[in-house]
Design an enzyme around this catalytic site. Structure first.
Site, mmCIF file in Angstrom:
data_model
loop_
_atom_site.group_PDB
_atom_site.id
_atom_site.type_symbol
_atom_site.label_atom_id
_atom_site.label_comp_id
_atom_site.label_asym_id
_atom_site.label_seq_id
_atom_site.Cartn_x
_atom_site.Cartn_y
_atom_site.Cartn_z
ATOM 1 C CG ASP A 186 -2.364 1.157 1.090
ATOM 2 O OD1 ASP A 186 -2.395 1.295 0.534
ATOM 3 O OD2 ASP A 186 -1.876 2.018 2.746
ATOM 4 C CD GLU A 270 -4.452 0.962 -3.729
ATOM 5 O OE1 GLU A 270 -5.835 1.256 -3.854
ATOM 6 O OE2 GLU A 270 -3.860 1.948 -3.341
ATOM 7 C CG ASP A 351 -1.004 3.062 5.864
ATOM 8 O OD1 ASP A 351 -1.942 4.025 5.073
ATOM 9 O OD2 ASP A 351 -0.195 4.356 6.522
#
Length: 369
Positions: A186, A270, A351
């Protein structure tokens, strides 16, 4: 076939430096001349795409009659300027970039040349380059004998240093690795990333550390008379500070990505739009300081070399708002909330929770969840 580049420091003589400066200038001149003509052609035929496709665009050879000094530099460097312009227009027409812009004197000074009939050779701490002949370089590592040199890019930094990036081609067919160890990352504004195991990259934030020193150096520069010897001397000091920060950042990102590539068979991240994030959230300095984009580039090729995978999750996937325990999605979650609390009773670092969700979504894409 695969490609790999090797970067080394160059130490040209004073005469070679003059020829390099002339080559940088000629490449920029030819690029701008061709762009000027292509803009005229584009304005004339922009409503008729077929006519635009069939039109013959200018080449560097066209200008050598009117500007004979172009013959003094490497013709392959000029040819690559044409290819770069063509690529810029291709990216523009495909919607991947804006309209090509003219290159200024302040732009990055570099040019690319190609191997033709053995015109580029490496031997005993020197490299033979077109027009320049033998140039001294610091070869801190050997290029494997099965790597074939295809092209070279010569660059001059703002601090006056010269570097050469040697692009090689070699036979490489990595055996796909059986996926056993996986991790989700992340993005973190402060520490670069937090992984699904709870570990943080602990990025030192080199730019923030050097902000005070940079500000002081730039204040001194602002008081110098532009163009004077003292101004040039101080400008170089500012450039050296920026160069040091960039080198520190790159070294850290190389090491972090190498550790992950060696440790895991697949890494899930991501697919973030960092430029949009820095503008929308006003976190420009933090986003650009940690170099997430460069980090993912390093991670991708280091994994690919070993037959491993980098999996990108859709940027709209609600990794932060989803409970990694029960799967419930929160309606809203502010940036100030650093602990994720779910109605099911699950409590975790925001997170780490997001990294676990990214890992789970990545496993779904792989079909192993």
């Amino acid at each position: 076939m695969a490609n790999k580049a090797y970067k080394f420091r160059l130490y040209p003589t004073q005469e070679q430096e003059q020829l390099l400066a002339k080559t940088f200038g000629c490449v920029r001149f030819v690029y701008n001349k061709m762009l000027e003509e292509r803009i005229q052609i584009y304005e004339k035929f922009k409503d008729d795409k077929e006519a635009l496709k069939q039109h013959k665009f200018p080449t560097p050879a066209k200008y050598k009659k009117d500007f004979p000094w172009l013959k003094e530099v490497d013709s392959l460097a000029l040819a690559n300027a044409q290819l770069n312009l063509q690529k810029a227009f291709t990216n523009f027409f495909s919607g991947r970039a804006g309209f090509p812009k003219f290159k200024s004197r302040k732009a990055k000074q570099s040019y690319t040349t190609n191997v033709v009939n053995g015109n580029i050779k490496l031997a005993d701490g020197y490299i033979k380059l077109p027009k320049l002949k033998w140039v001294k370089l610091k070869q801190h590592r050997q290029i494997p004998v099965h790597h074939i040199i295809k092209a070279c890019t010569i660059t001059k930094t703002k601090t006056g240093k010269y570097f050469i990036s040697i692009l090689t081609e070699y036979e490489h067919q990595p055996v796909p690795k059986e996926i056993e160890n996986v991790v989700g990352l992340d993005f973190s504004m402060n520490t670069l990333y937090v992984d699904s195991e709870g570990e943080r990259a602990n990025y030192p934030r080199f730019y923030r550390q050097a902000l005070e020193k940079l500000a002081r150096a730039q204040r001194v520069l602002s008081r110098r008379r532009k163009g004077s010897n003292r101004w040039h001397k101080q400008r170089r000091k500012v450039a050296q500070l920026h160069e040091k920060i960039a080198n520190q950042r790159q070294d850290f990102l190389h090491q972090a990505s190498r550790q992950l590539a060696n440790r895991y068979d697949a890494v899930m991240i991501e697919d973030l739009n960092m430029k949009g994030m820095s503008q929308a959230l006003h976190f420009g300095q933090s986003v650009h300081d940690n170099g997430w984009g460069l980090f993912t580039t390093f991670l991708r090729y280091k994994l690919a070399e070993q037959g491993k995978k980098l999996i990108k999750i859709d940027k709209w996937f609600p990794s932060s708002k989803t409970c990694s325990c029960c799967g419930r999605v929160k309606v809203s979650l502010s940036l100030s909330e650093r602990l994720f609390r779910c109605e099911c009773g699950f409590v975790a670092d925001r997170d780490i929770n997001a990294a676990i969700n990214i890992k789970k979504e990545g496993l779904k894409q792989l079909g192993t969840a």
